[in-house]
Design an enzyme around this catalytic site. Structure first.
Site, mmCIF file in Angstrom:
data_model
loop_
_atom_site.group_PDB
_atom_site.id
_atom_site.type_symbol
_atom_site.label_atom_id
_atom_site.label_comp_id
_atom_site.label_asym_id
_atom_site.label_seq_id
_atom_site.Cartn_x
_atom_site.Cartn_y
_atom_site.Cartn_z
ATOM 1 N N GLY A 167 -9.564 5.233 2.832
ATOM 2 C CA GLY A 167 -9.817 5.864 4.279
ATOM 3 C C GLY A 167 -11.419 5.170 3.705
ATOM 4 O O GLY A 167 -13.074 5.889 4.600
ATOM 5 N N ASP A 211 2.108 5.248 -5.523
ATOM 6 C CA ASP A 211 1.212 6.629 -5.087
ATOM 7 C C ASP A 211 1.987 7.833 -6.000
ATOM 8 O O ASP A 211 2.992 8.168 -5.332
ATOM 9 C CB ASP A 211 1.128 6.648 -3.667
ATOM 10 C CG ASP A 211 0.462 7.803 -3.076
ATOM 11 O OD1 ASP A 211 0.003 8.594 -4.431
ATOM 12 O OD2 ASP A 211 -0.039 8.333 -2.783
ATOM 13 N N HIS A 269 -8.176 9.969 5.017
ATOM 14 C CA HIS A 269 -6.905 8.963 6.121
ATOM 15 C C HIS A 269 -7.105 9.368 7.392
ATOM 16 O O HIS A 269 -7.088 10.439 7.846
ATOM 17 C CB HIS A 269 -5.909 9.073 5.924
ATOM 18 C CG HIS A 269 -5.064 8.582 4.049
ATOM 19 N ND1 HIS A 269 -4.406 8.837 3.838
ATOM 20 C CD2 HIS A 269 -5.214 7.187 3.866
ATOM 21 C CE1 HIS A 269 -4.313 7.829 2.579
ATOM 22 N NE2 HIS A 269 -5.064 7.135 2.339
ATOM 23 N N GLY A 270 -7.868 7.904 8.327
ATOM 24 C CA GLY A 270 -8.357 8.179 9.637
ATOM 25 C C GLY A 270 -9.658 8.421 9.795
ATOM 26 O O GLY A 270 -10.754 8.316 8.667
ATOM 27 N N ASP A 323 0.616 -1.128 0.108
ATOM 28 C CA ASP A 323 0.080 -0.216 -0.112
ATOM 29 C C ASP A 323 0.770 1.118 0.266
ATOM 30 O O ASP A 323 1.791 1.636 0.538
ATOM 31 C CB ASP A 323 -0.725 -0.460 1.308
ATOM 32 C CG ASP A 323 -1.875 0.614 0.841
ATOM 33 O OD1 ASP A 323 -2.910 1.238 0.424
ATOM 34 O OD2 ASP A 323 -2.491 1.650 2.437
ATOM 35 N N HIS A 324 0.286 2.061 -0.862
ATOM 36 C CA HIS A 324 1.411 3.726 -0.351
ATOM 37 C C HIS A 324 3.201 3.061 -0.609
ATOM 38 O O HIS A 324 3.583 3.917 0.310
ATOM 39 C CB HIS A 324 0.005 4.573 0.390
ATOM 40 C CG HIS A 324 -0.727 5.113 0.240
ATOM 41 N ND1 HIS A 324 -1.530 5.452 -0.392
ATOM 42 C CD2 HIS A 324 -2.123 5.184 0.988
ATOM 43 C CE1 HIS A 324 -2.696 6.496 -0.666
ATOM 44 N NE2 HIS A 324 -2.780 5.313 0.481
ATOM 45 N N VAL A 355 -9.519 -0.416 5.005
ATOM 46 C CA VAL A 355 -9.160 0.003 6.188
ATOM 47 C C VAL A 355 -8.060 -0.035 7.474
ATOM 48 O O VAL A 355 -7.199 -1.254 7.343
ATOM 49 C CB VAL A 355 -10.546 -0.988 7.046
ATOM 50 C CG1 VAL A 355 -10.896 -0.308 8.214
ATOM 51 C CG2 VAL A 355 -11.557 -0.680 6.103
#
Length: 276
Positions: A207, A103, A178-179, A81-82, A229
């Site tokens: 998100g 990303d 995000h968060g 991820d990212h 998540v």
């Protein structure tokens, strides 16, 4: 069984549901995700962010996930991820990740296309699928993700990007964060519809934490096939640990087992919601 992430998402796209991609960092988070998926008889994506590389041994982590996935009764994918560095992506590919996210959202469209196409060419040679992002997410509360500027995805740019890079799925920035949200979420379902009309590959929603259930359902109905998540799972584990702080001394194995169950409960909630 360990499978290619693209295969999971194409099936989800066909049947109009979404697959949970849980950001994980250790044995307990991986076990919780796979157990929740098995209990619900749904596929799951195990996602490790590049930002955790300094504290998570990638080679050992990948071997752990592969071993657990081989015994799982549901499809399990292993996703990077990212990632911002080509070296991280190559490392993930070499260790059996079944998809990677490059990303390049901080670059302008032309530069993002150029860099992402290079990554896609490398990954596809190894039969690894690729996620990319147009636009970016702002950072909400309790997140440890990088701060984005909240730029929303332009549908025409998304079309050009997908055609030029041949990525397998695309993260759409439609107003999630995000968060956890600080204030009322401002999520554009109309924009998502326009993005869906512009591209035909599976769409990803970053998100998932804190996003209202009804909004989640509506995004899935408009083409979202993968939902990330992280924060709500982290909050469940930390809350469990905080609530234990004034209790009598117990063995670490007990604490870790009970913490895993607290995360599994949250993960189960998301898997059920995404599969409705």
């Amino acid at each position: 069984m360990l499978v290619n992430t693209k295969d999971i998402l194409l099936e989800a796209q066909k049947k109009k549901y979404a697959v949970a991609a849980f950001n994980v960092i250790n044995l307990e988070t991986v076990q919780a995700a796979i157990q929740a998926a098995e209990n619900e008889k749904q596929p799951v994506i195990i996602a490790l962010g590049e930002r955790y590389f300094p504290t998570v041994n990638v080679e050992g982590f990948a071997a752990l996930v592969r071993a657990l996935a081989s015994k799982a009764r549901v499809p399990v994918a292993l996703h990077l991820d990212h990632a911002y560095e080509k070296e991280s992506i190559i490392r993930a590919i070499q260790n059996g990740f079944t998809s990677v996210m490059y990303d390049g959202s901080k670059y302008d469209l032309s530069e993002n296309i150029s860099r992402t196409k290079e990554i896609a060419d490398i990954a596809h040679q190894a039969n690894v699928s690729v996620e990319a992002e147009i636009g970016s997410l702002a950072r909400g509360a309790f997140s440890d993700e990088e701060e984005g500027d909240g730029t929303l995805t332009d549908p025409q740019s998304a079309k050009e990007f997908v055609e030029a890079t041949s990525v397998d799925f695309l993260a759409a920035a439609i107003g999630t964060v995000h968060g956890m949200y600080q204030g009322e979420p401002k999520i554009s379902l109309q924009l998502l519809e326009r993005i869906r009309d512009a591209v035909d590959i599976p769409l990803v929603l970053h998100g998932g934490s804190g996003t209202p259930d009804e909004i989640i359902r509506q995004t899935i109905g408009r083409g979202i096939c993968k939902i990330n998540v992280n924060t709500e799972v982290s909050m469940a584990a930390v809350t469990y640990l905080q609530n234990r702080s004034d209790q009598s001394m117990v063995h670490l194995s007990t604490i870790m087992s009970e913490m895993q169950k607290s995360m599994e409960t949250v993960m189960t909630k998301f898997i059920r919601l995404f599969a409705e």
